[in-house]
Design a protein around this motif. Sequence first.
Motif, PDB file in Angstrom:
ATOM      1  N   PHE A  92       0.846  -1.185   0.000  1.00 28.44           N
ATOM      2  CA  PHE A  92       0.000   0.000   0.000  1.00 28.44           C
ATOM      3  C   PHE A  92       0.886   1.240   0.000  1.00 28.44           C
ATOM      4  O   PHE A  92       2.090   1.172   0.270  1.00 28.44           O
ATOM      5  CB  PHE A  92      -0.942   0.009   1.208  1.00 28.44           C
ATOM      6  CG  PHE A  92      -0.251  -0.203   2.531  1.00 28.44           C
ATOM      7  CD1 PHE A  92       0.213   0.861   3.282  1.00 28.44           C
ATOM      8  CD2 PHE A  92      -0.051  -1.491   3.018  1.00 28.44           C
ATOM      9  CE1 PHE A  92       0.846   0.672   4.495  1.00 28.44           C
ATOM     10  CE2 PHE A  92       0.583  -1.706   4.237  1.00 28.44           C
ATOM     11  CZ  PHE A  92       1.033  -0.632   4.976  1.00 28.44           C
ATOM     12  N   THR A  93       0.279   2.377  -0.297  1.00 26.07           N
ATOM     13  CA  THR A  93       0.999   3.638  -0.345  1.00 26.07           C
ATOM     14  C   THR A  93       0.597   4.492   0.845  1.00 26.07           C
ATOM     15  O   THR A  93      -0.592   4.711   1.092  1.00 26.07           O
ATOM     16  CB  THR A  93       0.686   4.392  -1.648  1.00 26.07           C
ATOM     17  OG1 THR A  93       1.039   3.560  -2.761  1.00 26.07           O
ATOM     18  CG2 THR A  93       1.472   5.694  -1.728  1.00 26.07           C
ATOM     19  N   VAL A  94       1.584   4.966   1.607  1.00 27.01           N
ATOM     20  CA  VAL A  94       1.304   5.804   2.764  1.00 27.01           C
ATOM     21  C   VAL A  94       1.213   7.262   2.331  1.00 27.01           C
ATOM     22  O   VAL A  94       1.398   7.599   1.154  1.00 27.01           O
ATOM     23  CB  VAL A  94       2.380   5.615   3.862  1.00 27.01           C
ATOM     24  CG1 VAL A  94       2.358   4.177   4.372  1.00 27.01           C
ATOM     25  CG2 VAL A  94       3.763   5.973   3.351  1.00 27.01           C
ATOM     26  N   GLU A  95       0.917   8.126   3.293  1.00 26.50           N
ATOM     27  CA  GLU A  95       0.565   9.520   2.994  1.00 26.50           C
ATOM     28  C   GLU A  95       1.667  10.307   2.286  1.00 26.50           C
ATOM     29  O   GLU A  95       1.390  11.217   1.508  1.00 26.50           O
ATOM     30  CB  GLU A  95       0.165  10.226   4.293  1.00 26.50           C
ATOM     31  CG  GLU A  95      -1.249   9.924   4.769  1.00 26.50           C
ATOM     32  CD  GLU A  95      -1.478   8.452   5.130  1.00 26.50           C
ATOM     33  OE1 GLU A  95      -2.638   8.018   5.137  1.00 26.50           O
ATOM     34  OE2 GLU A  95      -0.493   7.730   5.395  1.00 26.50           O
ATOM     35  N   ASN A  96       2.928   9.968   2.511  1.00 23.67           N
ATOM     36  CA  ASN A  96       4.004  10.725   1.850  1.00 23.67           C
ATOM     37  C   ASN A  96       4.361  10.157   0.487  1.00 23.67           C
ATOM     38  O   ASN A  96       5.341  10.584  -0.137  1.00 23.67           O
ATOM     39  CB  ASN A  96       5.248  10.770   2.742  1.00 23.67           C
ATOM     40  CG  ASN A  96       5.849   9.389   2.983  1.00 23.67           C
ATOM     41  OD1 ASN A  96       5.393   8.383   2.415  1.00 23.67           O
ATOM     42  ND2 ASN A  96       6.867   9.330   3.834  1.00 23.67           N
ATOM     43  N   GLY A  97       3.570   9.180   0.004  1.00 19.36           N
ATOM     44  CA  GLY A  97       3.792   8.620  -1.321  1.00 19.36           C
ATOM     45  C   GLY A  97       4.674   7.389  -1.343  1.00 19.36           C
ATOM     46  O   GLY A  97       4.881   6.788  -2.410  1.00 19.36           O
ATOM     47  N   THR A  98       5.203   6.985  -0.193  1.00 17.86           N
ATOM     48  CA  THR A  98       6.072   5.807  -0.138  1.00 17.86           C
ATOM     49  C   THR A  98       5.261   4.528  -0.273  1.00 17.86           C
ATOM     50  O   THR A  98       4.214   4.374   0.354  1.00 17.86           O
ATOM     51  CB  THR A  98       6.845   5.781   1.194  1.00 17.86           C
ATOM     52  OG1 THR A  98       7.596   6.994   1.314  1.00 17.86           O
ATOM     53  CG2 THR A  98       7.777   4.583   1.265  1.00 17.86           C
TER      54      THR A  98
END
Length: 470
Positions: A92-98
Amino acid sequence: MENKLSKRVSGQAAAGNPFMAPWERIPDGEPRVFTDPNTGKQRMYVYGSHDTTVRGFCGPDHVVWSAPVDDLTAWRHDGVAFHIDQLDGLSFTVENGTQITFRPGQEHLYAPDVVYHPQRKTYLMFVFTSVSHFMFVAESERPEGPYLNPRYIGPGFDPAVLVDDQKDENGNQRIYLYWSVESERSAYVCELDPVTLKKIDATLHVPMGHSTAANGNDTMPHRHLAPFYFFEGPSIRKVGPFYVLSYAKTDDCPGIGSLAEIGYAYSDNPYGDPRQGSPWQFGGVIVDNRGEIIQDPYSSGDVATYKGGNNHGGMIEAGGQWYQIYHRWTGVGPTRQAMAEPISLRIEQGKLIIEQAEVTSQGFRKEGLDPYESQYAISACFGLGSYSFDVNPAQDFDPNTAREDRYPVTNLKNRSWLGYKYFRFDKQLKEGDQLFLTLLLKDYAAATINVYASEPKESWYAPEQPRTRI
């Protein structure tokens, strides 16, 4: 000291508190009333953390217990609803785009919550991980699970969810997600998209005085804000026109305090936003797992009447009665147990009033315990001096495995006190009847056991009743 009970069906609990089988260890319990798909009748389901010897406080799985609403003493183990290994390899992608590929490692699962989604007609379990503090939601067609297909929701701690009776512009019931942030000990809330279950960023409300708040959305309580002293463990319910936020509080001080109290606040809107109605109003304490504070019989100081520790749980209405689920500490390893107390809840002159509940041995037996039945020694709810509740901390139980139903109180020493609240002697006892107390002593030495009785307190606020030696 212990008592001997007749053999019970494996997985069944004794009457009273703790209300699940004594070997079970479920803290942080969130109770919900759903329809049993097998019978069409209402059951109360309790979802919580799972203290295990595998990973200590909280464990790798969430198990579910339930009971019919018309008999809240008949608790049943419904099995594992979710396991952290279901997250292994999830990307999945976290809030900072990682981009993240999650690996559980030694992480475990903390307190969950479950709601019924009226549009999807499925049950949603919100879980989060102990170290990374990632929140996920999984889905099931049954209230007991299993919950499958987890998806990432966002960062957070102790998720709590409310499906509101208010609808959005598309006719969907609004869904609100509450959580805390461990590093700040603060409360957050936002609305979730009812279809995607993603956070609606524009609705985010943050702690009061938050330096990064936009548009004045800093309306939520936090650790240092009097009189709330929020710490963790939000639980959300709607009672009449009020949104009721309960949580572990820090004992009326800016420090950590005992965390034994579950406090509550209420507002006429889900954010406590004064632009939408009323801000959060602090209501008081619902339950304190330290019991009550009395004068120490051996000194001039005050003493708590129960082993205190962190606390977390939720409220539920069943059969016209409100209850508070919470947990107690046993003093022996990772062995917190689920407790319940009936509570008095009312709306009066525009205020939501919940009277603080006593810690008792009764659990869901709100009319009192039957003095003619055997009772587990570990259902003691009053203790002074040295004592420990033996709930087998060195073992993780399979509910289908037969075991000996003997759960002693151990580590008793000189000046140890144990108390049980309350036996209903006036229900069957007739004039001239005699009762005999039978105690089974596991280990013994030369000693004297004194037995005292007193009248029940009218409420937690009432003074301690005088004890009579019998």
